[in-house]
Design a protein around this motif. Structure first.
Motif, PDB file in Angstrom:
ATOM      1  N   ILE B 183       0.806  -1.229   0.000  1.00 53.91           N
ATOM      2  CA  ILE B 183       0.000   0.000   0.000  1.00 53.91           C
ATOM      3  C   ILE B 183       0.835   1.273   0.000  1.00 53.91           C
ATOM      4  O   ILE B 183       0.387   2.301  -0.476  1.00 53.91           O
ATOM      5  CB  ILE B 183      -1.013   0.032   1.173  1.00 53.91           C
ATOM      6  N   ALA B 184       2.075   1.194   0.529  1.00 53.33           N
ATOM      7  CA  ALA B 184       2.893   2.407   0.602  1.00 53.33           C
ATOM      8  C   ALA B 184       3.202   2.946  -0.787  1.00 53.33           C
ATOM      9  O   ALA B 184       3.460   4.133  -0.947  1.00 53.33           O
ATOM     10  CB  ALA B 184       4.177   2.128   1.371  1.00 53.33           C
ATOM     11  N   GLN B 185       3.215   2.068  -1.787  1.00 53.87           N
ATOM     12  CA  GLN B 185       3.537   2.594  -3.117  1.00 53.87           C
ATOM     13  C   GLN B 185       2.314   2.631  -4.029  1.00 53.87           C
ATOM     14  O   GLN B 185       2.441   2.739  -5.240  1.00 53.87           O
ATOM     15  CB  GLN B 185       4.677   1.799  -3.749  1.00 53.87           C
ATOM     16  N   LEU B 186       1.132   2.549  -3.429  1.00 51.60           N
ATOM     17  CA  LEU B 186      -0.087   2.583  -4.244  1.00 51.60           C
ATOM     18  C   LEU B 186      -0.938   3.789  -3.858  1.00 51.60           C
ATOM     19  O   LEU B 186      -0.862   4.292  -2.745  1.00 51.60           O
ATOM     20  CB  LEU B 186      -0.895   1.301  -4.007  1.00 51.60           C
ATOM     21  N   GLN B 187      -1.761   4.193  -4.824  1.00 52.09           N
ATOM     22  CA  GLN B 187      -2.699   5.277  -4.529  1.00 52.09           C
ATOM     23  C   GLN B 187      -3.921   4.714  -3.827  1.00 52.09           C
ATOM     24  O   GLN B 187      -4.283   3.558  -4.018  1.00 52.09           O
ATOM     25  CB  GLN B 187      -3.116   5.960  -5.834  1.00 52.09           C
ATOM     26  N   GLU B 188      -4.600   5.569  -3.069  1.00 47.23           N
ATOM     27  CA  GLU B 188      -5.802   5.113  -2.369  1.00 47.23           C
ATOM     28  C   GLU B 188      -6.871   4.651  -3.352  1.00 47.23           C
ATOM     29  O   GLU B 188      -7.648   3.751  -3.070  1.00 47.23           O
ATOM     30  CB  GLU B 188      -6.349   6.222  -1.476  1.00 47.23           C
ATOM     31  N   SER B 189      -6.904   5.278  -4.523  1.00 48.88           N
ATOM     32  CA  SER B 189      -7.899   4.901  -5.524  1.00 48.88           C
ATOM     33  C   SER B 189      -7.658   3.461  -5.989  1.00 48.88           C
ATOM     34  O   SER B 189      -8.596   2.720  -6.270  1.00 48.88           O
ATOM     35  CB  SER B 189      -7.820   5.842  -6.718  1.00 48.88           C
ATOM     36  N   TYR B 190      -6.373   3.071  -6.043  1.00 47.56           N
ATOM     37  CA  TYR B 190      -6.038   1.699  -6.431  1.00 47.56           C
ATOM     38  C   TYR B 190      -6.625   0.731  -5.399  1.00 47.56           C
ATOM     39  O   TYR B 190      -7.242  -0.278  -5.744  1.00 47.56           O
ATOM     40  CB  TYR B 190      -4.518   1.545  -6.525  1.00 47.56           C
ATOM     41  N   LEU B 191      -6.405   1.053  -4.125  1.00 46.95           N
ATOM     42  CA  LEU B 191      -6.944   0.188  -3.068  1.00 46.95           C
ATOM     43  C   LEU B 191      -8.464   0.100  -3.173  1.00 46.95           C
ATOM     44  O   LEU B 191      -9.042  -0.965  -3.009  1.00 46.95           O
ATOM     45  CB  LEU B 191      -6.565   0.725  -1.680  1.00 46.95           C
ATOM     46  N   PHE B 192      -9.086   1.239  -3.452  1.00 42.52           N
ATOM     47  CA  PHE B 192     -10.546   1.246  -3.560  1.00 42.52           C
ATOM     48  C   PHE B 192     -10.994   0.257  -4.632  1.00 42.52           C
ATOM     49  O   PHE B 192     -11.889  -0.560  -4.425  1.00 42.52           O
ATOM     50  CB  PHE B 192     -11.062   2.654  -3.890  1.00 42.52           C
ATOM     51  N   GLU B 218     -20.214  -5.884  -2.650  1.00 50.77           N
ATOM     52  CA  GLU B 218     -21.513  -6.399  -2.223  1.00 50.77           C
ATOM     53  C   GLU B 218     -21.784  -6.199  -0.736  1.00 50.77           C
ATOM     54  O   GLU B 218     -22.928  -6.125  -0.319  1.00 50.77           O
ATOM     55  CB  GLU B 218     -21.623  -7.886  -2.567  1.00 50.77           C
ATOM     56  N   ASN B 219     -20.733  -6.164   0.074  1.00 48.08           N
ATOM     57  CA  ASN B 219     -20.958  -6.083   1.522  1.00 48.08           C
ATOM     58  C   ASN B 219     -20.682  -4.716   2.123  1.00 48.08           C
ATOM     59  O   ASN B 219     -21.174  -4.403   3.195  1.00 48.08           O
ATOM     60  CB  ASN B 219     -20.056  -7.078   2.259  1.00 48.08           C
ATOM     61  N   LEU B 220     -19.821  -3.915   1.485  1.00 46.83           N
ATOM     62  CA  LEU B 220     -19.413  -2.654   2.094  1.00 46.83           C
ATOM     63  C   LEU B 220     -19.832  -1.479   1.217  1.00 46.83           C
ATOM     64  O   LEU B 220     -19.762  -1.549  -0.012  1.00 46.83           O
ATOM     65  CB  LEU B 220     -17.885  -2.622   2.279  1.00 46.83           C
ATOM     66  N   THR B 221     -20.226  -0.396   1.857  1.00 41.94           N
ATOM     67  CA  THR B 221     -20.576   0.806   1.096  1.00 41.94           C
ATOM     68  C   THR B 221     -19.307   1.535   0.685  1.00 41.94           C
ATOM     69  O   THR B 221     -18.222   1.253   1.187  1.00 41.94           O
ATOM     70  CB  THR B 221     -21.419   1.759   1.946  1.00 41.94           C
ATOM     71  N   GLU B 222     -19.492   2.510  -0.186  1.00 44.19           N
ATOM     72  CA  GLU B 222     -18.371   3.323  -0.636  1.00 44.19           C
ATOM     73  C   GLU B 222     -17.650   3.938   0.567  1.00 44.19           C
ATOM     74  O   GLU B 222     -16.427   3.843   0.688  1.00 44.19           O
ATOM     75  CB  GLU B 222     -18.943   4.432  -1.513  1.00 44.19           C
ATOM     76  N   ASP B 223     -18.412   4.552   1.458  1.00 44.45           N
ATOM     77  CA  ASP B 223     -17.824   5.185   2.639  1.00 44.45           C
ATOM     78  C   ASP B 223     -17.070   4.187   3.499  1.00 44.45           C
ATOM     79  O   ASP B 223     -15.978   4.469   3.999  1.00 44.45           O
ATOM     80  CB  ASP B 223     -18.936   5.820   3.491  1.00 44.45           C
ATOM     81  N   ALA B 224     -17.678   3.007   3.675  1.00 41.79           N
ATOM     82  CA  ALA B 224     -17.044   1.997   4.529  1.00 41.79           C
ATOM     83  C   ALA B 224     -15.684   1.611   3.956  1.00 41.79           C
ATOM     84  O   ALA B 224     -14.707   1.442   4.695  1.00 41.79           O
ATOM     85  CB  ALA B 224     -17.942   0.778   4.647  1.00 41.79           C
ATOM     86  N   ILE B 225     -15.603   1.492   2.637  1.00 42.65           N
ATOM     87  CA  ILE B 225     -14.321   1.131   2.026  1.00 42.65           C
ATOM     88  C   ILE B 225     -13.298   2.242   2.249  1.00 42.65           C
ATOM     89  O   ILE B 225     -12.150   1.982   2.622  1.00 42.65           O
ATOM     90  CB  ILE B 225     -14.503   0.825   0.523  1.00 42.65           C
ATOM     91  N   TRP B 226     -13.715   3.486   2.079  1.00 44.02           N
ATOM     92  CA  TRP B 226     -12.757   4.587   2.292  1.00 44.02           C
ATOM     93  C   TRP B 226     -12.283   4.635   3.738  1.00 44.02           C
ATOM     94  O   TRP B 226     -11.120   4.925   4.014  1.00 44.02           O
ATOM     95  CB  TRP B 226     -13.381   5.924   1.908  1.00 44.02           C
ATOM     96  N   LYS B 227     -13.185   4.327   4.681  1.00 47.26           N
ATOM     97  CA  LYS B 227     -12.786   4.327   6.094  1.00 47.26           C
ATOM     98  C   LYS B 227     -11.771   3.228   6.367  1.00 47.26           C
ATOM     99  O   LYS B 227     -10.787   3.426   7.080  1.00 47.26           O
ATOM    100  CB  LYS B 227     -14.020   4.133   6.996  1.00 47.26           C
ATOM    101  N   THR B 228     -12.026   2.059   5.774  1.00 46.48           N
ATOM    102  CA  THR B 228     -11.095   0.950   5.981  1.00 46.48           C
ATOM    103  C   THR B 228      -9.727   1.303   5.407  1.00 46.48           C
ATOM    104  O   THR B 228      -8.690   0.989   6.003  1.00 46.48           O
ATOM    105  CB  THR B 228     -11.637  -0.329   5.302  1.00 46.48           C
ATOM    106  N   ILE B 229      -9.732   1.980   4.259  1.00 47.55           N
ATOM    107  CA  ILE B 229      -8.459   2.370   3.650  1.00 47.55           C
ATOM    108  C   ILE B 229      -7.716   3.337   4.576  1.00 47.55           C
ATOM    109  O   ILE B 229      -6.500   3.225   4.780  1.00 47.55           O
ATOM    110  CB  ILE B 229      -8.711   3.003   2.266  1.00 47.55           C
ATOM    111  N   MET B 230      -8.465   4.249   5.192  1.00 51.91           N
ATOM    112  CA  MET B 230      -7.819   5.179   6.129  1.00 51.91           C
ATOM    113  C   MET B 230      -7.193   4.424   7.289  1.00 51.91           C
ATOM    114  O   MET B 230      -6.098   4.731   7.730  1.00 51.91           O
ATOM    115  CB  MET B 230      -8.849   6.165   6.671  1.00 51.91           C
TER     116      MET B 230
END
Lengths: 512, 244
Positions: B183-192, B218-230
């Motif tokens: 993750i250190a060399q990836l953009q957050e959008s990639y993780l999303f 299917e299980n997580l909302t957009e916001d939930a994914i961004w929170k997990t990434i944070m």
């Protein structure tokens, strides 16, 4: 006594104040922590440092207050320890006492194998682990414990293992009724096993003591000695401190130790099927099945698609394969504490096992959970009860299609003994249904994976444990060509050498 | 030591040892053979680039073939070389157990757009929208941790080291977020994208794909994914790569 009551009161006040905080909707990470520092007795600097580590790394399982109720708790079996109750499994202290600081330190440092409790050696320095120990001790509700220092067990000189010691150990295992819970051969299938509960009322399984690598407290002979001497608090595993003397404890430890391989067997990526002459025996105890390597494959719960299985029962299988000119066969062995082989019409889930192959060999592999829309899998599925063997195809979870009766070509048999299934399943190397069945050609690498269901754990359909893809290869027969080409190559090399020498000599002469 | 011949042999040996022992997990034998063939070709071009270097290279070989004082060495070479050839031939002819090479692109280029529950999301240039609300970030991280501990740690591990209690059954193993190569060399959008679409959503160049990574759309909302990434970046102690 007074000190304890005071301590209890303070805890009480703390708990009430937290609920008040919750009610007022102030439960945001930072403010909870602040509120605790205000109301709770001041923590030592060490414990304070431990608390911040705890909140970052441990609370997800053990819960913000140490009640063993973090967000992950409902997805785990065994559940994370509830520190407030102070019942620790692994201790060098007598039953019912708190562990020593070194005990807690060791559990954090090396973790508890066979559970989700990881070792934190890589993550934390020794100093940080000491800080965590200091903090965890502040979570314990001291109401249940006296102020005296916990009494430690005394340990005599270890006795080395020997045939005689093992025989004595085996006798003790019988006499002390370890088998009532752990089963005659140790696979956790004893008659009392299905009814066991832990101190919080959750069903608990008795350890499979033929898999030493899953022992929470470690699998050295001393670890085993300590386990049954102190008992595992909070679980039905009793303490035998008053039952047997030191020498006998070493004999029993040596015996229990001897039931497991020294380490978890290695996991290999290629399962080789051995070529044999003549018939493939249907009896797993036949000498042919005794030869050759047992391959070990760990399984995990299926948590990719709904319905998911977070707490699987079957954690690994052992498998062996042979083939001849006509057929290929597998002997699959796995431990299962209960035999679930329902008769027709009975409302009970059967124990099951399946071997999975892609239908077609190409670059792209089917999804390892029962294939996908574009890439079907071929399944050889066995179900206990009526011993049904079934060839099927699947294109994803819930898209499972048994083949018609005319296409069923599996033969085999299964037997259950002392907490273990042994299943033999075989099929002809090739079939006429190339569109649905995997075809075997010696020397070809064929993706293979395994799916298992334990009926008593409510496993069926997508709720299963499984492995990802490995390779199966039918060992290529040694051909006569090898013995012709090798001498030819050697002769060729010698010829080349002399040719080179002649040319070099000529060159040297002409230069002179 | 100065001789071209010794140099070449040393380089070949070092490269071979590196391929064989220096790479974890080990790469298949067929790949080693391929790389060694390329090495041999390169070395050949190197020594034969000019006449002088070529002569320098073959001098010790010629000397061994011709000179009287090297008779003993010659005898050894003349015996060992054919034996090696014979052994190699036998190995090739005997049934082998080297699995096919699985070369895959671990971090393929993300698509420019994805469909998330029917909504079009532009991945290119996308940043974590929750980071705008700087103040509330700590709350998001806590929520992200909860999501992580209900869905992810089984495989990726509670220490984010790709070592959860289910990891052992998975091949390839789950990503280790503490590794600087993830993750250190990836953009957050990639993780999303990867979290939303999972192993099944990978492009062709990443096949044969075996990834157990579920599609969380299917299980997580957009916001939930961004929170997990944070939470991931916070807990791993690294920052995402930015769009330059």
């Amino acid at each position: 006594m007074d000190g304890e009551t005071a301590m209890y009161k303070i805890k009480d006040i703390m708990k009430t104040s937290i609920s008040v905080l919750m009610l007022s909707g102030l439960l945001v990470a930072g403010s909870l922590a602040d509120a605790q520092t205000e109301k709770a007795p001041a923590l030592s600097q060490e414990a304070e440092a431990g608390r911040s580590l705890y909140n970052d790394w441990c609370a997800g399982c053990h819960g913000a207050d140490g009640l063993g109720d973090g967000p992950a708790a409902d997805y785990l079996d065994p559940r994370p320890r509830n520190f407030v109750d102070g019942a620790f499994k692994i201790r060098n202290t007598v039953s019912g006492e708190l562990p020593t600081d070194e005990d807690i330190f060791k559990m954090i440092d090396v973790g508890m194998p066979g559970s989700s409790m990881p070792g934190w050696k890589k993550q934390f320095s020794e100093k940080q682990i000491h800080q965590l120990v200091a903090y965890i001790k502040t979570l314990i509700d001291m109401e249940f414990f006296g102020e005296e220092i916990p009494e430690k067990i005394t340990v005599g000189e270890p006795l080395p293992s020997s045939a005689e010691s093992l025989a004595k150990g085996k006798e003790l295992y019988r006499k002390l009724k370890c088998w009532e819970c752990h089963g005659e051969e140790g696979r956790g299938d004893g008659p009392s096993a299905p009814t066991l509960k832990d101190d919080w009322g959750n069903p608990i399984i008795s350890a499979d003591i033929t898999k030493g690598w899953t022992f929470r407290g470690g699998s050295h002979t001393f670890d085993i000695y300590r386990t049954f001497t102190t008992g595992l608090d909070g679980t039905p595993m009793p303490s035998y401190i008053d039952t047997i003397g030191d020498e006998d404890r070493w004999h029993l430890s040596n015996y229990v130790k001897s039931l497991s391989p020294l380490e978890m067997p290695p996991v290999k990526t290629v399962l080789t099927s051995r070529r044999i002459k003549g018939e493939i025996p249907g009896n797993p105890d036949d000498p042919i099945w005794r030869q050759g390597e047992d391959y070990f494959f760990p399984l995990a719960g299926q948590i990719v698609f709904e319905p998911k299985l977070y707490t699987p029962s079957i954690d690994s299988i052992l498998i062996k394969s042979v083939y001849n000119d006509k057929e290929v066969a597998f002997l699959i062995t796995w431990n299962d504490r209960t035999r679930n082989a329902p008769e027709k019409g009975k409302d009970e889930l059967p124990d099951s096992m399946a071997v999975q192959f892609p239908v077609e060999l190409k670059d792209e592999r089917p999804h390892f959970v029962l294939g996908d829309a574009g890439n079907p899998v071929n399944l050889w599925k066995w179900k206990a009860g009526g011993d049904t063997l079934e060839e099927a195809n699947a294109r994803g979870v819930g898209k499972y299609f048994p083949q018609g009766p005319e296409s069923q070509g599996l033969k085999g048999d299964a037997a259950y003994m002392h907490g273990r299934w042994k299943l033999i399943v075989k099929r002809s190397l090739t079939t006429e249904e190339e569109n649905n069945d995997i075809q075997f050609v010696p020397g070809e690498f064929i993706p293979i994976s395994f799916l298992a269901w334990d009926g008593s754990n409510n496993e069926a359909g997508g709720k299963m444990s499984l492995s990802s893809w490995y390779y199966l290869v039918l060992e290529k027969p040694v051909t006569a060509r090898a013995f012709i080409f090798t001498p030819l190559a050697i002769l060729g090399a010698v010829g080349l050498e002399f040719l080179a020498m002649r040319r070099a000599r000529r060159g040297a002469r002409s230069r002179n | 030591m100065r001789s071209k011949f010794v140099q070449v042999v040393l380089i070949a040996v070092v490269i071979f040892l590196f391929l064989k022992l220096g790479i974890r997990p080990p790469i298949p034998g067929s790949l080693i053979t391929l790389f060694m063939a390329i090495t041999a070709l390169t070395l050949f071009i190197y020594v034969s680039s000019d006449e002088e270097s070529w002569q320098d290279f073959i001098r010790p070989i010629l000397a061994t073939l011709v000179e009287e004082k090297r008779a003993r060495l010659r005898l050894i070479v003349f015996i060992v070389f054919p034996l090696l050839v014979g052994w190699g031939t036998l190995k090739v002819m005997m049934p082998g157990v080297d699995p096919p090479a699985e070369l895959r692109v671990i971090h393929p280029a993300p698509p420019s757009n994805i469909q998330f529950r029917g909504k079009n999301i532009k991945i290119e240039g996308l940043v974590n929208p929750l980071r705008e609300n700087g103040e509330e970030a700590s709350g998001y991280i806590k929520e992200g941790m909860e999501i992580y501990f209900k869905n992810c740690f089984f495989c990726h591990g509670d220490a984010l080291d790709g070592n959860g209690h289910f990891t052992l059954a998975l091949n390839p193993p789950p990503a280790d977020f503490t590794d600087t190569g993830t993750i250190a060399q990836l953009q957050e959008s990639y993780l999303f994208w990867r979290i939303a679409k999972g192993g099944i959503g990978l492009p062709r160049q990443s096949k044969p794909w075996n990834s157990a990574m579920p599609a969380w759309e299917e299980n997580l909302t957009e916001d939930a994914i961004w929170k997990t990434i944070m939470y991931l970046y916070h807990a791993a102690g690294v920052s995402p790569r930015t769009w330059e």
